[in-house]
Motif scaffolding. Sequence first.
Motif, PDB file in Angstrom:
ATOM      1  N   GLN A   1      16.528   1.384  16.787  1.00 24.63           N
ATOM      2  CA  GLN A   1      15.779   2.575  16.422  1.00 24.63           C
ATOM      3  C   GLN A   1      14.354   2.184  16.064  1.00 24.63           C
ATOM      4  N   PRO A   2      13.411   3.075  16.361  1.00 23.30           N
ATOM      5  CA  PRO A   2      12.023   2.774  16.001  1.00 23.30           C
ATOM      6  C   PRO A   2      11.869   2.766  14.475  1.00 23.30           C
ATOM      7  N   PRO A   3      10.882   2.039  13.980  1.00 21.47           N
ATOM      8  CA  PRO A   3      10.676   2.017  12.536  1.00 21.47           C
ATOM      9  C   PRO A   3      10.237   3.395  12.051  1.00 21.47           C
ATOM     10  N   PRO A   4      10.481   3.702  10.788  1.00 17.88           N
ATOM     11  CA  PRO A   4      10.047   4.999  10.266  1.00 17.88           C
ATOM     12  C   PRO A   4       8.522   5.078  10.272  1.00 17.88           C
ATOM     13  N   PRO A   5       7.983   6.286  10.310  1.00 18.10           N
ATOM     14  CA  PRO A   5       6.524   6.409  10.302  1.00 18.10           C
ATOM     15  C   PRO A   5       5.939   5.851   9.007  1.00 18.10           C
ATOM     16  N   VAL A   6       4.791   5.230   9.134  1.00 16.26           N
ATOM     17  CA  VAL A   6       4.137   4.662   7.962  1.00 16.26           C
ATOM     18  C   VAL A   6       3.277   5.740   7.313  1.00 16.26           C
ATOM     19  N   ALA A   7       3.388   5.844   6.016  1.00 15.84           N
ATOM     20  CA  ALA A   7       2.593   6.819   5.279  1.00 15.84           C
ATOM     21  C   ALA A   7       1.836   6.110   4.170  1.00 15.84           C
ATOM     22  N   ASP A   8       0.620   6.544   3.935  1.00 17.67           N
ATOM     23  CA  ASP A   8      -0.132   6.024   2.805  1.00 17.67           C
ATOM     24  C   ASP A   8       0.338   6.774   1.560  1.00 17.67           C
ATOM     25  N   TRP A   9       1.148   6.104   0.755  1.00 18.12           N
ATOM     26  CA  TRP A   9       1.676   6.720  -0.450  1.00 18.12           C
ATOM     27  C   TRP A   9       0.667   6.694  -1.588  1.00 18.12           C
ATOM     28  N   TRP A  10      -0.265   5.768  -1.527  1.00 14.83           N
ATOM     29  CA  TRP A  10      -1.186   5.548  -2.642  1.00 14.83           C
ATOM     30  C   TRP A  10      -2.630   5.666  -2.190  1.00 14.83           C
ATOM     31  N   THR A  11      -3.430   6.314  -3.008  1.00 19.56           N
ATOM     32  CA  THR A  11      -4.868   6.359  -2.790  1.00 19.56           C
ATOM     33  C   THR A  11      -5.550   6.068  -4.119  1.00 19.56           C
ATOM     34  N   LEU A  12      -6.590   5.281  -4.040  1.00 18.81           N
ATOM     35  CA  LEU A  12      -7.385   4.938  -5.219  1.00 18.81           C
ATOM     36  C   LEU A  12      -8.807   5.399  -4.932  1.00 18.81           C
ATOM     37  N   HIS A  13      -9.229   6.448  -5.634  1.00 16.81           N
ATOM     38  CA  HIS A  13     -10.583   6.968  -5.468  1.00 16.81           C
ATOM     39  C   HIS A  13     -11.514   6.221  -6.408  1.00 16.81           C
ATOM     40  N   ILE A  14     -12.686   5.868  -5.897  1.00 14.23           N
ATOM     41  CA  ILE A  14     -13.575   4.971  -6.619  1.00 14.23           C
ATOM     42  C   ILE A  14     -14.974   5.566  -6.692  1.00 14.23           C
TER      43      ILE A  14
ATOM     44  N   PRO B   1       7.078   4.933  -2.980  1.00  9.07           N
ATOM     45  CA  PRO B   1       6.523   6.062  -3.728  1.00  9.07           C
ATOM     46  C   PRO B   1       6.360   5.783  -5.231  1.00  9.07           C
ATOM     47  N   THR B   2       7.032   4.783  -5.744  1.00  7.68           N
ATOM     48  CA  THR B   2       6.967   4.514  -7.184  1.00  7.68           C
ATOM     49  C   THR B   2       6.164   3.273  -7.555  1.00  7.68           C
ATOM     50  N   VAL B   3       5.821   2.421  -6.590  1.00  5.85           N
ATOM     51  CA  VAL B   3       5.091   1.179  -6.878  1.00  5.85           C
ATOM     52  C   VAL B   3       3.885   1.071  -5.958  1.00  5.85           C
ATOM     53  N   ALA B   4       2.705   0.952  -6.566  1.00  3.52           N
ATOM     54  CA  ALA B   4       1.478   0.804  -5.773  1.00  3.52           C
ATOM     55  C   ALA B   4       1.444  -0.575  -5.125  1.00  3.52           C
ATOM     56  N   PRO B   5       0.757  -0.706  -3.996  1.00  4.03           N
ATOM     57  CA  PRO B   5       0.614  -2.023  -3.380  1.00  4.03           C
ATOM     58  C   PRO B   5      -0.088  -2.977  -4.354  1.00  4.03           C
ATOM     59  N   ALA B   6       0.336  -4.231  -4.347  1.00  6.08           N
ATOM     60  CA  ALA B   6      -0.219  -5.216  -5.280  1.00  6.08           C
ATOM     61  C   ALA B   6      -1.725  -5.379  -5.097  1.00  6.08           C
ATOM     62  N   TRP B   7      -2.197  -5.388  -3.854  1.00  3.13           N
ATOM     63  CA  TRP B   7      -3.630  -5.571  -3.633  1.00  3.13           C
ATOM     64  C   TRP B   7      -4.436  -4.429  -4.222  1.00  3.13           C
TER      65      TRP B   7
END
Length: 99
Positions: free
Chosen positions: A4-17, A55-61
């Motif tokens: 099966q194809p991988p699930p669609p990638v979604a940007d769960w997190w946004t950091l406005h600066i 959805p509950t953990v922001a990317p480390a970077w």
Amino acid sequence: MWSQPPPPVADWWTLHIALCPHEVDEVLRDLCIHKHARPATDPDFPAYLAGTNTPTVAPAWMSMVHTELQRRGIPSVWCTPACPHHATPRSARNDTTRT
């Protein structure tokens, strides 16, 4: 064997600066993070970073960038990709009214 194809990638997190995208890119270079800021339509937060994790953990970077921005005294706000900072610019809307 079919997979099966991988699930669609979604940007769960946004950091406005509260910096211009090119200024955010300088901070990213200082941290050796090979990403780029994107422009936003909010004049108070003209740049943002988007990332995928859970959805509950922001990317480390992104957390590292947020910490560095705080250390430098630069305001930043965690949001969702559908937040009001991404308002559609007037020129891209289909309105017939002009101001």
